[in-house]
Design an enzyme around this catalytic site. Structure first.
Site, PDB file in Angstrom:
ATOM      1  N   ASP A  53       0.843  -1.208   0.000  1.00 56.07           N
ATOM      2  CA  ASP A  53       0.000   0.000   0.000  1.00 56.07           C
ATOM      3  C   ASP A  53       0.876   1.256   0.000  1.00 56.07           C
ATOM      4  O   ASP A  53       0.377   2.379  -0.100  1.00 56.07           O
ATOM      5  CB  ASP A  53      -1.003   0.001   1.164  1.00 56.07           C
ATOM      6  N   SER A  54       2.211   1.055   0.046  1.00 56.68           N
ATOM      7  CA  SER A  54       3.124   2.182  -0.185  1.00 56.68           C
ATOM      8  C   SER A  54       2.828   2.829  -1.536  1.00 56.68           C
ATOM      9  O   SER A  54       3.244   3.967  -1.778  1.00 56.68           O
ATOM     10  CB  SER A  54       4.581   1.712  -0.137  1.00 56.68           C
ATOM     11  N   ASP A  92      -1.130  -6.305  -0.225  1.00 54.74           N
ATOM     12  CA  ASP A  92      -1.320  -5.586   1.046  1.00 54.74           C
ATOM     13  C   ASP A  92      -2.805  -5.288   1.281  1.00 54.74           C
ATOM     14  O   ASP A  92      -3.507  -4.819   0.386  1.00 54.74           O
ATOM     15  CB  ASP A  92      -0.575  -4.243   0.953  1.00 54.74           C
ATOM     16  N   LYS A 120      -0.964  -9.433   3.155  1.00 54.01           N
ATOM     17  CA  LYS A 120      -0.196  -8.875   4.279  1.00 54.01           C
ATOM     18  C   LYS A 120      -1.103  -7.914   5.029  1.00 54.01           C
ATOM     19  O   LYS A 120      -1.855  -7.150   4.400  1.00 54.01           O
ATOM     20  CB  LYS A 120       1.049  -8.138   3.774  1.00 54.01           C
ATOM     21  N   GLU A 122      -1.161  -5.270   8.675  1.00 53.97           N
ATOM     22  CA  GLU A 122      -0.392  -4.647   9.749  1.00 53.97           C
ATOM     23  C   GLU A 122      -1.083  -4.892  11.081  1.00 53.97           C
ATOM     24  O   GLU A 122      -2.285  -4.635  11.198  1.00 53.97           O
ATOM     25  CB  GLU A 122      -0.278  -3.136   9.503  1.00 53.97           C
ATOM     26  N   GLU A 189       9.385  -4.031  10.346  1.00 54.23           N
ATOM     27  CA  GLU A 189       9.788  -2.747   9.752  1.00 54.23           C
ATOM     28  C   GLU A 189      10.331  -1.815  10.828  1.00 54.23           C
ATOM     29  O   GLU A 189       9.678  -1.579  11.858  1.00 54.23           O
ATOM     30  CB  GLU A 189       8.581  -2.088   9.043  1.00 54.23           C
TER      31      GLU A 189
HETATM   32  O1  KIV Z   1       3.581  -1.076   1.573  1.00 50.68           O
HETATM   33  C1  KIV Z   1       4.762  -1.439   1.527  1.00 50.68           C
HETATM   34  O2  KIV Z   1       5.457  -1.329   0.513  1.00 50.68           O
HETATM   35  C2  KIV Z   1       5.307  -2.051   2.722  1.00 50.68           C
HETATM   36  C3  KIV Z   1       6.792  -2.206   2.791  1.00 50.68           C
HETATM   37  C4  KIV Z   1       7.451  -0.907   2.994  1.00 50.68           C
HETATM   38  C5  KIV Z   1       7.183  -3.205   3.788  1.00 50.68           C
HETATM   39  O3  KIV Z   1       4.590  -2.372   3.622  1.00 50.68           O
END
Ligand code: KIV
Length: 271
Positions: A53-54, A92, A120, A122, A189
């Protein structure tokens, strides 16, 4: 560095990663968001692609990951899955898409149907039930702890986590509880290297680190950081393009440096 020597020869699965951990072989993850970069990652020997989600910040121009939606994530997971059939694709779960078990089930299913092989999310101990429910229903999960950017407003900024005794103990407990709940991968992280080392050594599941020292079973970097596209790059990142002849070479050099332990170097690590 040329593609031919590093390209993945077969599809990466969770079993591949587990065996690599057992054999103390590092694997490589890149956060990227489109088909051509996914194809390049596969050719460079990147085992895992994180459609992170970056992308809210690296692609869409937001100042955090909070505005990212399921629709954004699905669009980019679909694009990445068209670019590779050998990398393991991790999708994500965006902000508030797993606030309840019901939402987590529905949204994780959407990411898997878009082409992700695992999701993934958090969260620490509090997310264990969600991890268990997803895992019990056949959806593999990577649990992301330490600096969890979706909570940036709660943290008051992007800060290294686990620096004091209590928060370090909590991270160790989070890791244990998440593994017991069925998490398949743990992503750490921005935590001090000694803490990441201790957690990695305790886990049977593989760990992926970003700003978490050199003792995790894998490293992840964001493609924009690898290619020097970030205005203020984080301490833990490295612009591999600077010492490479082109973009494929930069990706291949990142892969090689992770595998032979040259990355991260001391200057990328939080002590
Ligand atoms: O969203 C992302 O790219 C991430 C990484 C920075 C681990 O969670």
């Amino acid at each position: 560095m040329s593609y031919a020597s590093t390209a993945l020869s077969k599809a990466t699965t969770l079993l591949t990663l587990k065996k690599m951990k057992e054999n103390k072989q590092k694997f490589v993850t890149v956060a990227l968001y489109d088909a051509p970069m996914a194809a390049m990652a596969e050719q460079s020997g990147v085992e895992v692609i994180l459609v992170g989600d970056s992308l809210g910040m690296t692609v869409l121009g937001f100042d955090s990951t909070v505005p990212v939606t399921m629709e954004h994530m699905i669009y980019h997971v679909e694009a990445v899955s068209r670019g590779t059939n050998k990398c393991l694709i991790m999708g994500d779960m965006p902000f508030m898409s797993y606030a309840t078990i019901d939402q987590a089930m529905r949204n994780a299913a959407r990411l898997m149907q878009a082409g992700a092989h695992l999701v993934k999310l958090e969260g620490g101990e509090w997310a264990a039930d969600t991890v268990k429910q997803l895992s019990d229903r056949g959806i593999p999960v990577c649990a992301h702890i330490g600096l969890t950017p979706q909570s940036v407003n709660k943290f008051g900024g992007f800060r290294v986590q686990g620096r004091d005794k209590d928060s370090a103990q909590q991270l160790i407990k989070d890791a244990q509880v998440l593994e017991a709940a069925g998490a398949d991968i743990l992503l750490l992280e921005c935590v001090p290297d000694e803490l990441a080392c201790e957690i990695s050594a305790q886990m049977r599941i593989p760990t992926i680190g970003i700003g978490a020292g050199r003792d995790c079973d894998a490293q992840v970097l964001v493609i924009n950081d690898i290619l020097g596209l970030t205005a203020q790059p984080p301490k833990f990142s490295k612009n591999f393009l600077l010492e490479s002849k082109d973009i494929p070479d930069a990706m291949a050099n990142y892969v090689q440096d992770v595998k032979n332990g040259a990355f991260p170097a001391d200057e990328h690590i939080f002590k």
